[in-house]
Design a protein around this motif. Structure first.
Motif, PDB file in Angstrom:
ATOM      1  N   GLU A  40      -6.769  42.562   9.413  1.00 30.29           N
ATOM      2  CA  GLU A  40      -5.743  42.725  10.443  1.00 30.29           C
ATOM      3  C   GLU A  40      -5.675  41.516  11.374  1.00 30.29           C
ATOM      4  N   ALA A  41      -6.816  40.955  11.732  1.00 33.61           N
ATOM      5  CA  ALA A  41      -6.828  39.793  12.634  1.00 33.61           C
ATOM      6  C   ALA A  41      -6.089  38.613  12.010  1.00 33.61           C
ATOM      7  N   CYS A  42      -6.310  38.397  10.740  1.00 38.38           N
ATOM      8  CA  CYS A  42      -5.644  37.290  10.055  1.00 38.38           C
ATOM      9  C   CYS A  42      -4.149  37.572   9.917  1.00 38.38           C
ATOM     10  N   HIS A  43      -3.813  38.812   9.574  1.00 41.82           N
ATOM     11  CA  HIS A  43      -2.394  39.174   9.443  1.00 41.82           C
ATOM     12  C   HIS A  43      -1.661  38.976  10.766  1.00 41.82           C
TER      13      HIS A  43
ATOM     14  N   ALA B 217       3.695  33.961   4.827  1.00 37.92           N
ATOM     15  CA  ALA B 217       2.787  33.222   5.704  1.00 37.92           C
ATOM     16  C   ALA B 217       3.580  32.515   6.793  1.00 37.92           C
ATOM     17  N   LYS B 218       3.094  32.640   8.018  1.00 32.75           N
ATOM     18  CA  LYS B 218       3.700  31.921   9.136  1.00 32.75           C
ATOM     19  C   LYS B 218       3.377  30.428   9.010  1.00 32.75           C
ATOM     20  N   PRO B 219       4.172  29.571   9.620  1.00 33.17           N
ATOM     21  CA  PRO B 219       3.878  28.137   9.602  1.00 33.17           C
ATOM     22  C   PRO B 219       2.501  27.807  10.204  1.00 33.17           C
TER      23      PRO B 219
ATOM     24  N   ALA C  67       2.650  22.787   4.068  1.00 35.25           N
ATOM     25  CA  ALA C  67       3.492  23.986   4.086  1.00 35.25           C
ATOM     26  C   ALA C  67       4.355  24.037   2.835  1.00 35.25           C
ATOM     27  N   GLU C  68       4.569  25.238   2.356  1.00 33.58           N
ATOM     28  CA  GLU C  68       5.371  25.436   1.156  1.00 33.58           C
ATOM     29  C   GLU C  68       6.850  25.410   1.496  1.00 33.58           C
TER      30      GLU C  68
ATOM     31  N   ARG D  13       0.533  36.109   9.360  1.00 30.64           N
ATOM     32  CA  ARG D  13       1.470  36.718   8.405  1.00 30.64           C
ATOM     33  C   ARG D  13       2.774  37.071   9.106  1.00 30.64           C
ATOM     34  N   ALA D  14       3.872  36.661   8.496  1.00 28.54           N
ATOM     35  CA  ALA D  14       5.199  36.998   9.003  1.00 28.54           C
ATOM     36  C   ALA D  14       5.652  38.285   8.343  1.00 28.54           C
TER      37      ALA D  14
END
Length: 148
Positions: free
Chosen positions: A139-142, A88-90, A81-82, A146-147
């Motif tokens: 959309e599925a990945c977001h 990006a969500k954790p 994690a950055e 995605r936060a």
């Protein structure tokens, strides 16, 4: 003393104004790629939805470009994690298998679109479900990673 205070104030203002992401960082590189993907996808969708005139050659070029772009951002997600603020969500780092699965699904969708766009003549009606599949993959990945 006044000059030093003014200088410090100017430096602070510049740092706040430059609060963006380093374009050479992994986050900056993937953001650039995702923005290019979004622009290309919007143009393809725009041609199918009548916002832009449908042009076979431009559509095929866009499909090819989108397919090439869809394979690039994943290398810019480090294994850990950055520490910098990210969209990006954790879960991106906690659920790598799922993240990679969704990345491959997007790549498959763009590959299908690219292949179909080489079959002439192109019909917008035939391309619409393929573009929708690409959009659904995004959309599925977001939704998962995605936060907002």
């Amino acid at each position: 003393m006044k000059a030093q205070s003014l200088l410090l104030l100017c430096v602070c203002a510049l740092l706040v104004a430059c609060g963006g992401v380093d374009p050479n960082s992994p986050q900056g590189q993937r953001q650039t790629l995702f923005k290019q993907m979004l622009k290309t996808s919007e143009d393809l969708g725009g041609m199918l939805r009548g916002r832009l005139p449908f042009n076979e050659q431009r559509f095929a070029q866009g499909a090819q470009q989108l397919d090439e772009l869809s394979r690039k951002p994943w290398q810019h997600f480090p294994q850990l994690a950055e520490s910098e603020r990210s969209s990006a969500k954790p879960e991106v780092w906690q659920e790598q298998a799922r993240f990679q699965q969704l990345a491959r699904e997007l790549e498959a969708a763009t590959a299908t679109l690219r292949t179909a766009s080489t079959q002439k003549p192109l019909a917008a009606a035939a391309m619409a479900p393929l573009v929708q599949r690409v959009e659904d993959s995004c959309e599925a990945c977001h939704k998962a990673f995605r936060a907002y």
